[in-house]
Structures are given as C-alpha cells and as structure tokens.
Design an enzyme around this catalytic site. Structure first.
Site, PDB file in Angstrom:
ATOM      1  CE  LYS A  22      61.196  31.773  69.194  1.00  0.00           C
ATOM      2  NZ  LYS A  22      60.495  32.384  70.342  1.00  0.00           N
ATOM      3  CG  ASN A  23      60.432  29.140  72.370  1.00  0.00           C
ATOM      4  OD1 ASN A  23      60.951  30.238  72.135  1.00  0.00           O
ATOM      5  ND2 ASN A  23      59.206  28.848  71.991  1.00  0.00           N
ATOM      6  CB  CYS A 116      53.436  40.341  71.621  1.00  0.00           C
ATOM      7  SG  CYS A 116      52.788  38.705  71.928  1.00  0.00           S
ATOM      8  NE  ARG A 121      52.917  35.719  75.416  1.00  0.00           N
ATOM      9  CZ  ARG A 121      53.846  35.512  74.486  1.00  0.00           C
ATOM     10  NH1 ARG A 121      53.804  36.190  73.368  1.00  0.00           N
ATOM     11  NH2 ARG A 121      54.839  34.674  74.699  1.00  0.00           N
ATOM     12  CG  ASP A 304      54.796  28.188  70.073  1.00  0.00           C
ATOM     13  OD1 ASP A 304      55.843  28.088  70.736  1.00  0.00           O
ATOM     14  OD2 ASP A 304      53.920  29.030  70.325  1.00  0.00           O
ATOM     15  NE  ARG A 396      61.036  38.378  67.837  1.00  0.00           N
ATOM     16  CZ  ARG A 396      60.199  38.692  68.821  1.00  0.00           C
ATOM     17  NH1 ARG A 396      59.176  39.481  68.583  1.00  0.00           N
ATOM     18  NH2 ARG A 396      60.380  38.206  70.032  1.00  0.00           N
TER      19      ARG A 396
HETATM   20  C1  EPZ Z   1      56.327  30.363  75.909  1.00  0.00           C
HETATM   21  O1  EPZ Z   1      55.788  31.645  76.089  1.00  0.00           O
HETATM   22  C2  EPZ Z   1      56.937  30.350  74.519  1.00  0.00           C
HETATM   23  N1  EPZ Z   1      58.027  31.346  74.466  1.00  0.00           N
HETATM   24  C3  EPZ Z   1      55.861  30.679  73.487  1.00  0.00           C
HETATM   25  O2  EPZ Z   1      56.455  30.609  72.199  1.00  0.00           O
HETATM   26  C4  EPZ Z   1      54.760  29.627  73.597  1.00  0.00           C
HETATM   27  O3  EPZ Z   1      53.729  29.941  72.695  1.00  0.00           O
HETATM   28  C5  EPZ Z   1      54.218  29.595  75.028  1.00  0.00           C
HETATM   29  O4  EPZ Z   1      55.291  29.370  75.959  1.00  0.00           O
HETATM   30  C6  EPZ Z   1      53.179  28.502  75.230  1.00  0.00           C
HETATM   31  O5  EPZ Z   1      53.759  27.246  74.926  1.00  0.00           O
HETATM   32  C7  EPZ Z   1      59.225  31.038  74.994  1.00  0.00           C
HETATM   33  O6  EPZ Z   1      59.425  29.948  75.536  1.00  0.00           O
HETATM   34  C8  EPZ Z   1      60.302  32.079  74.896  1.00  0.00           C
HETATM   35  P1  EPZ Z   1      53.133  30.957  78.914  1.00  0.00           P
HETATM   36  P2  EPZ Z   1      55.299  32.101  77.562  1.00  0.00           P
HETATM   37  O7  EPZ Z   1      53.663  31.701  80.097  1.00  0.00           O
HETATM   38  O8  EPZ Z   1      56.105  31.391  78.598  1.00  0.00           O
HETATM   39  C9  EPZ Z   1      49.254  33.120  80.645  1.00  0.00           C
HETATM   40  C10 EPZ Z   1      56.977  31.343  70.039  1.00  0.00           C
HETATM   41  O9  EPZ Z   1      56.261  31.492  69.054  1.00  0.00           O
HETATM   42  N2  EPZ Z   1      50.169  33.643  81.696  1.00  0.00           N
HETATM   43  O10 EPZ Z   1      53.264  29.466  78.890  1.00  0.00           O
HETATM   44  O11 EPZ Z   1      55.252  33.574  77.582  1.00  0.00           O
HETATM   45  C11 EPZ Z   1      49.613  33.655  79.266  1.00  0.00           C
HETATM   46  O12 EPZ Z   1      48.986  34.899  79.053  1.00  0.00           O
HETATM   47  C12 EPZ Z   1      56.485  31.788  71.396  1.00  0.00           C
HETATM   48  O13 EPZ Z   1      58.114  30.789  70.027  1.00  0.00           O
HETATM   49  C13 EPZ Z   1      49.629  34.440  82.719  1.00  0.00           C
HETATM   50  O14 EPZ Z   1      48.436  34.744  82.742  1.00  0.00           O
HETATM   51  O15 EPZ Z   1      53.828  31.527  77.598  1.00  0.00           O
HETATM   52  C14 EPZ Z   1      49.088  32.585  78.348  1.00  0.00           C
HETATM   53  O16 EPZ Z   1      47.702  32.792  78.151  1.00  0.00           O
HETATM   54  C15 EPZ Z   1      55.144  32.509  71.306  1.00  0.00           C
HETATM   55  N3  EPZ Z   1      50.472  34.908  83.686  1.00  0.00           N
HETATM   56  C16 EPZ Z   1      49.306  31.298  79.152  1.00  0.00           C
HETATM   57  O17 EPZ Z   1      49.455  31.707  80.517  1.00  0.00           O
HETATM   58  C17 EPZ Z   1      51.812  34.608  83.697  1.00  0.00           C
HETATM   59  O18 EPZ Z   1      52.515  35.048  84.630  1.00  0.00           O
HETATM   60  C18 EPZ Z   1      50.551  30.500  78.753  1.00  0.00           C
HETATM   61  O19 EPZ Z   1      51.619  31.419  78.678  1.00  0.00           O
HETATM   62  C19 EPZ Z   1      52.331  33.781  82.666  1.00  0.00           C
HETATM   63  C20 EPZ Z   1      51.495  33.312  81.687  1.00  0.00           C
END
Ligand code: EPZ
Length: 416
Positions: A22-23, A116, A121, A304, A396
């Site tokens: 998915k990711n 969420c 996020r 995850d 999903r």
């Molecule tokens: C990706 O989400 C994945 N989703 C998530 O999988 C996964 O848990 C996550 O990466 C971490 O590995 C997809 O790839 C579609 P991040 P993402 O940006 O990119 C903070 C699932 O279950 N952050 O790596 O949204 C954020 O709040 C999903 O399949 C900022 O502060 O996660 C978090 O604390 C859930 N500002 C941390 O960084 C930003 O601009 C990591 O988030 C971006 C992120």
C-alpha cells in the site's frame, strides 16, 4: 458497517500470497502525474485507499484503466490540479499529489489532510521543502495552495525523517531546474521502490534508501512500466498472526530483506524463520517469549508493526516494554486489548505489557488501520468469539484479509 467475527483458538497453518505494498503504491500512483504519457503499474493491491486515490486522480483528469492488480494511468490531459477536502479527509496520503502537481503544472490546491487517530500528522516539512525549491505556498481555508513557474533544485534538510515528505520532495525534484539534495531523507523500502519507478520514467536519482538522495532535474519524464514491491507490513502482520497461534505458515511473493528488524524480533520471541528469495517460512513454539520494542525510522523496528507486536506480547511468556517514538498517539489499540483481558499499562509513549495465559473474546472497536490488525491477532488467540467493529479501517490497508486468514485455517467471518 461491516464487522469481523473471529472464533479464537485455531492454529494458523498453510500458505498465502502477499499483495503489493500500500505504502509504495500510493506515492507511485501519484508519480503518474509527472508525465504526459501512459504509465502501467502491476501488483497494485486492491485496497480502499487505492480506490480513493484513483478516484482523486480521475477527478484531476487522469485517464485510468484498471484490470485486477494492473493499473494504467495517462495524465496527458490534466484539467484540475485540486484535491478537495471531502476526498483528502478519507485518505491523508492524498498529500502525495502536492509535489507532482507543483512540478508538472506549476500549481496545486490540496486540502490539508488533517489529523487521524494516531496523531496530528502535520505536513510542514512538505511545504518547507517546496518553498526552498522556489514555490510560493499559502495555507488558507484548510488548503495548501502552491504556485511555481518552474521549481529550482535546492539542498533540503528535513527537521525529522518523514516518509511521504521525502517522497513528495523527491517527485517534485525530478522536474526541477538543477540538482536537489534531500538530507535526513527517509530510507524506507517504499521510498526506494518509488525512486526505481521514477528512474524507469527517466528521472535521474541516486542515493534512494540512504539518508541523502540526489535528484538531477530533467525537462520531462516518459511512460514506463513498474511492478509494486510486496507489502512488508502485510507480511509482518501475517507472520505475527501465525506466531501467536503457535502456527506454521509460508508467505509467498514477499521479500525478507525489508523486514530484518521484524524477523529479528520474531526470532527473539522463539519463532524459527527461514527466508527464501521470494518467500518466508515461519514456525512458532506453543507459547512465545515477550519481546521489548522501540519503534524508529527504517531500518529500525517499524511503527506500523507496533500494534501487532503489542498483541503478541499480550499472550507471551513474561513482560515487555514497547516504546513508540514516531507518532504521539499510537496506543489506541491498548484500550481495546484490555477489553480482551490484556495486562497493559501505558505511561506516555511507553507501554508495559505483562503476558497473560489467555485472552477472553469480546466485542471491540477498530480505531485505525494497524490497531485493527492488532485486534484481529488478539481475536485469533482469545478464548471464544471476538467481534471487531468498524473494520473499514482494515479494508483500507489489507487486501482480502478475511479470505487470507480463512485460507490459513482461522475461523473468521465478515458480518454485514
Ligand atoms: C508514512 O506516513 C506511512 N504512510 C505510515 O503508514 C507510517 O506509519 C509512517 O510513514 C512512518 O513510517 C504512507 O506511507 C502512506 P511521516 P507519513 O511523515 O509519511 C512527523 C500505515 O499504517 N511529521 O514519516 O505521514 C509526523 O507527525 C501508515 O500504513 C511532521 O512533523 O509519516 C510523525 O510524527 C500509518 N511534519 C513523524 O514526522 C511533516 O511535515 C513521521 O511521520 C511530516 C511528518
């Protein structure tokens, strides 16, 4: 709303195929926006999130043909570079259209994804990176509006490791004028899969999979064909399910190389795991030993898989601590697991789990994708029946979950 009824106590045995990731599929489908020629992707998982994204891309003017797990997209006639709130709110990964639209059309209007169940996020790193590449970005009335005649290559350092942030900026950089360097980049295998797809489309990228990715902008990309990598989180989820039931399973069409941390923890818990080039075989002891976890960016233990391993620790021998360092609210499953009789104590971003002999089946509620998977795993070993409500979360991110579990001998039934 559908529910899932699970009769616990069955030992999982047999063989199932793992679906596409998915990711990896979500950013790769967005990459189609970068070029005016058809691109074809195979091994695309049939998931609600993929349906949602394809509907959004179609609304923008992308022509889409879908035949099972093969999808062809033609973004030659992009008409409306807008991602409206009513579509983005159901799938926050829609933010991944921002970078490609900014690069291809010079403008985009994407609804802020909003939070969420697992956290706020924010997308500030996505915005900061585009601004550093010369885009004018305004956030107003809940939308991110981007304007850029042509993005310029820049040196970007993200404040924290962000997976979709890295992906958005890497896609934007493909068509920028000059070289972009992304430092502190995410190293996840899905980032590498996206880079491989972009390279097949004519992008010039090096260093994907490391903390520093270099992208040399090119005037345009061209059509290509790319096979989505196997889903490592789906793989880990089924390995966990087999492990807690004392089972013996073989997962085919998957790569162990992207799961070292998870396989290491399952081995530590007492499983015997054999990895072949495109399959993984696991056999589990009657009862597992509890394992401590600390989530962190790849290649460390993936956030995850945290919820799934909490369910494993709930019925393992001994006590364990689980630290969640990526998201601020990713213990929602603990409250539901306690309803099944689990002994869990939460203190900030640390959960202390003491294994119990038996969980008792009950009615529980899914709150987010991986929390739902955790409840399924608990239901497989709980005594009696467990009814999981709101399983649209599961649909999903897991293709045909009930059919795959039933193929492994689980007594599971989808209830309308
Ligand atoms: C990706 O989400 C994945 N989703 C998530 O999988 C996964 O848990 C996550 O990466 C971490 O590995 C997809 O790839 C579609 P991040 P993402 O940006 O990119 C903070 C699932 O279950 N952050 O790596 O949204 C954020 O709040 C999903 O399949 C900022 O502060 O996660 C978090 O604390 C859930 N500002 C941390 O960084 C930003 O601009 C990591 O988030 C971006 C992120």
């Amino acid at each position: 709303m559908d529910k899932l009824l699970i009769e616990g106590g069955q030992c999982l045995t047999g063989e199932i195929a793992v679906s596409g990731a998915k990711n990896a599929a979500l950013p790769i489908l967005c990459a189609a926006l970068l070029c005016a020629e058809p691109v074809t992707f195979t091994n695309v998982p049939q998931l609600k999130d993929v349906d949602t994204l394809l509907a959004l891309l179609a609304r923008m003017g992308v022509k889409i043909e879908r035949e099972g797990s093969t999808v062809t997209l033609d973004a030659a006639g992009l008409t409306d570079p807008v991602a409206p709130y009513e579509m983005v709110k159901t799938m926050r990964a829609s933010i991944l259209v921002l970078g490609p639209l900014a690069a291809r059309c010079g403008q985009a209007s994407v609804s802020l994804p909003g939070g969420c169940a697992i956290g706020a996020r924010p997308v500030d790193q996505h915005i900061k990176g585009l601004q550093a590449m010369g885009a004018a970005v305004d956030v107003e009335h809940g939308y991110v509006r981007v304007n850029a005649s042509r993005l310029k290559g820049a040196r970007l350092v993200t404040d924290m490791v962000t997976v979709t942030g890295t992906e958005n900026l890497m896609m934007a950089a493909c068509l920028a004028d000059g070289e972009t360097i992304i430092e502190n980049a995410a190293c996840e295998p899905e980032v590498v899969d996206l880079a491989n797809c972009l390279t097949a489309m004519g992008a010039k990228i090096s260093g994907a999979g490391s903390e520093m990715i270099r992208i040399e902008g090119v005037p345009r990309l061209h059509g290509a064909r790319h096979r989505i990598m196997p889903d490592r989180i789906e793989t880990g989820t089924y390995l966990c399910a087999a492990a807690v039931t004392g089972g013996q399973v073989r997962l085919i069409g998957t790569q162990a190389s992207s799961l070292d941390a998870v396989i290491g923890k399952l081995t530590e818990a007492g499983c015997v795991i054999r990895c072949d080039p495109d399959s993984i075989h696991l056999s589990a002891p009657r009862r597992l030993s509890a394992v401590n976890l600390r989530t962190a960016p790849y290649p460390a233990f993936p956030t995850d898989m945290q919820a799934q391993f909490m369910a494993l620790d709930c019925v393992a021998n001994g006590a364990a601590t689980i630290r969640e360092t990526i998201f601020e609210n990713r213990f929602m499953h603990a409250i539901e697991l306690q309803r099944l009789g689990a002994d869990i104590h939460i203190d900030g971003n640390t959960a202390m789990v003491r294994g119990v002999e038996r969980l008792q089946g009950a009615t529980v509620m899914a709150t987010d994708l991986r929390a739902s998977a955790s409840l399924v795993i608990a239901g497989l070993v709980a005594e009696g029946a467990t009814m999981i409500e709101r399983i649209y979360h599961l649909d999903r991110g897991y293709e045909c979950l009930d059919a795959k579990l039933a193929a492994l001998g689980a007594r599971v039934q989808r209830v309308k």
